[in-house]
Enzyme design. Structure first.
Site, PDB file in Angstrom:
ATOM      1  N   LYS A  54      -6.698  10.680   3.564  1.00  0.00           N
ATOM      2  CA  LYS A  54      -6.210  10.007   4.774  1.00  0.00           C
ATOM      3  C   LYS A  54      -4.690  10.018   4.800  1.00  0.00           C
ATOM      4  O   LYS A  54      -4.076  10.309   5.830  1.00  0.00           O
ATOM      5  CB  LYS A  54      -6.727   8.557   4.829  1.00  0.00           C
ATOM      6  CG  LYS A  54      -8.192   8.473   5.258  1.00  0.00           C
ATOM      7  CD  LYS A  54      -8.780   7.082   5.051  1.00  0.00           C
ATOM      8  CE  LYS A  54     -10.283   7.116   5.291  1.00  0.00           C
ATOM      9  NZ  LYS A  54     -10.992   5.901   4.880  1.00  0.00           N
ATOM     10  N   GLN A  98     -10.003   0.003   2.737  1.00  0.00           N
ATOM     11  CA  GLN A  98     -11.048   0.917   2.263  1.00  0.00           C
ATOM     12  C   GLN A  98     -12.220   0.128   1.665  1.00  0.00           C
ATOM     13  O   GLN A  98     -12.030  -0.764   0.838  1.00  0.00           O
ATOM     14  CB  GLN A  98     -10.445   1.867   1.207  1.00  0.00           C
ATOM     15  CG  GLN A  98     -11.393   2.916   0.696  1.00  0.00           C
ATOM     16  CD  GLN A  98     -11.794   3.943   1.756  1.00  0.00           C
ATOM     17  OE1 GLN A  98     -10.969   4.409   2.536  1.00  0.00           O
ATOM     18  NE2 GLN A  98     -13.077   4.264   1.801  1.00  0.00           N
ATOM     19  N   ASP A 121     -10.149   1.165  12.181  1.00  0.00           N
ATOM     20  CA  ASP A 121     -11.529   1.483  11.778  1.00  0.00           C
ATOM     21  C   ASP A 121     -12.529   0.990  12.830  1.00  0.00           C
ATOM     22  O   ASP A 121     -13.696   1.383  12.802  1.00  0.00           O
ATOM     23  CB  ASP A 121     -11.857   0.822  10.422  1.00  0.00           C
ATOM     24  CG  ASP A 121     -11.826   1.817   9.270  1.00  0.00           C
ATOM     25  OD1 ASP A 121     -11.913   3.038   9.541  1.00  0.00           O
ATOM     26  OD2 ASP A 121     -11.731   1.379   8.110  1.00  0.00           O
TER      27      ASP A 121
END
Ligand code: NAP
Length: 294
Positions: A54, A98, A121
């Site tokens: 990422k 995460q 997200d």
């Protein structure tokens, strides 16, 4: 029939180039440099790999990577305090924590504490609710990726019979809502569904996100259907060699489907680019600018 391959790598490369161009335009015209904060807690090997890729992707398109790596023993209060600081920092336009988190931390408490405007997200209940009610929302990257791949085959989904196999909050639920918002006729299947093969045989668009290696068989697929395989499963063959396969039996599906995403090389490469799309969208919205043309 041999299905057309939906080339996620090529579509992702084109999208990445557009995101890069839009990011440069945003910086040059408005002095805004989107900054994505990626928070990793602990040393899970797969998470470390995802986070590293990422960060690389963020740099590649001209955004600012803001990486936070906290020890596995980090407490919930400490992580909440970091999220609050990132929420308040104007240089941070997107925040991603995460998953999975260590057992002492409740993931829902953390995800719900992220400013919904920076929630790239798309896991915050406010964004889920906005998606559900047809309002502009930050939508999780994998469903956004799947829609873009489907649209490479069907520019309009209106009236198509779509089946979503799987109903997770990360993929299945938001993707079924995305398909509904595109006016597809959507059925959602899960572990309690009876006669799954019959549901599959009616689907003109079949999306599968269940985490079961090669579970969907070729003779379950409607001839000519578009198949989106989200699954990522590691299997070991008789010779002890390991490889990644999807949730669909690809070799069988190839003979029946009209178009299909390979695994790897389908949904996976698109997902990370769609996270960048969300980061760009969030930066524009925070500056009161219209959504980017990506
Ligand atoms: P998840 O949270 O484990 O959810 C799996 C869903 O599939 C559940 O809703 C479950 O039903 C359903 N399911 C499981 N077995 C089934 C069966 N035999 N028949 C019908 N439904 C079944 O998984 P997820 O996070 O959505 O991920 C799914 C897969 O996608 C995994 O392989 C994951 O690695 C992959 N993935 C890929 C990407 C990407 O970028 N390509 C991104 C995210 C995830 P119930 O609700 O009834 O339990």
């Amino acid at each position: 029939m041999s299905a057309k391959l939906i080339d996620g790598k090529a579509i992702a490369a084109a999208l990445r180039a557009s995101v890069k161009a839009e990011t440069h335009r945003l910086t040059a015209t408005h002095g805004i440099e989107p900054g994505l904060a990626v928070v990793l807690v602990g040393d899970d090997a797969a998470s470390k790999t995802y986070v590293a890729s990422k960060s690389r992707a963020v740099v590649e398109v001209g955004m600012r990577p803001l990486d936070y790596h906290l020890p596995a023993a980090t407490g919930e209060a400490e992580l909440l305090a970091l999220v609050q600081a990132l929420n308040a920092d104007p240089a941070v336009t997107g925040i991603l924590v995460q998953l999975p988190l260590p057992p002492q931390i409740d993931p829902a408490r953390i995800l719900n504490s992220i400013d919904p405007n920076k929630d790239v997200d798309g896991f915050h209940p406010l964004n889920a609710g906005r998606l559900m009610t047809g309002l502009p929302a930050l939508v999780p990257a994998t469903p956004v990726a799947c829609l873009k791949l489907i649209k490479s085959v069907h520019p309009s989904l209106a009236g198509l019979n779509a089946l979503m196999v799987g109903r997770s909050h990360i993929v299945g639920n938001p993707l079924s809502q995305v398909l509904l918002n595109e006016n597809a006729t959507v059925t959602i299947a899960h572990t309690h569904t009876r006669n799954l093969p019959d549901h599959c045989r009616r689907a003109e668009v079949l999306c599968v996100a269940i985490g079961c290696a090669e579970f969907i068989r070729g003779d379950w697929i409607k001839p000519g259907a578009t198949v989106i395989d989200v699954g990522i499963n590691r299997v070991t063959d008789a010779a002890g060699k390991s490889r990644i396969v999807g949730d669909v039996n690809f070799a069988e599906a190839l003979d029946v489907a009209g178009a299909i995403t390979p695994v790897p090389g389908g949904v996976g490469p698109m997902t990370i680019v769609c996270l960048l799309v969300n980061t760009l969208r969030a930066a524009c919205a925070q500056a009161g600018l219209p959504p980017p043309a990506v």
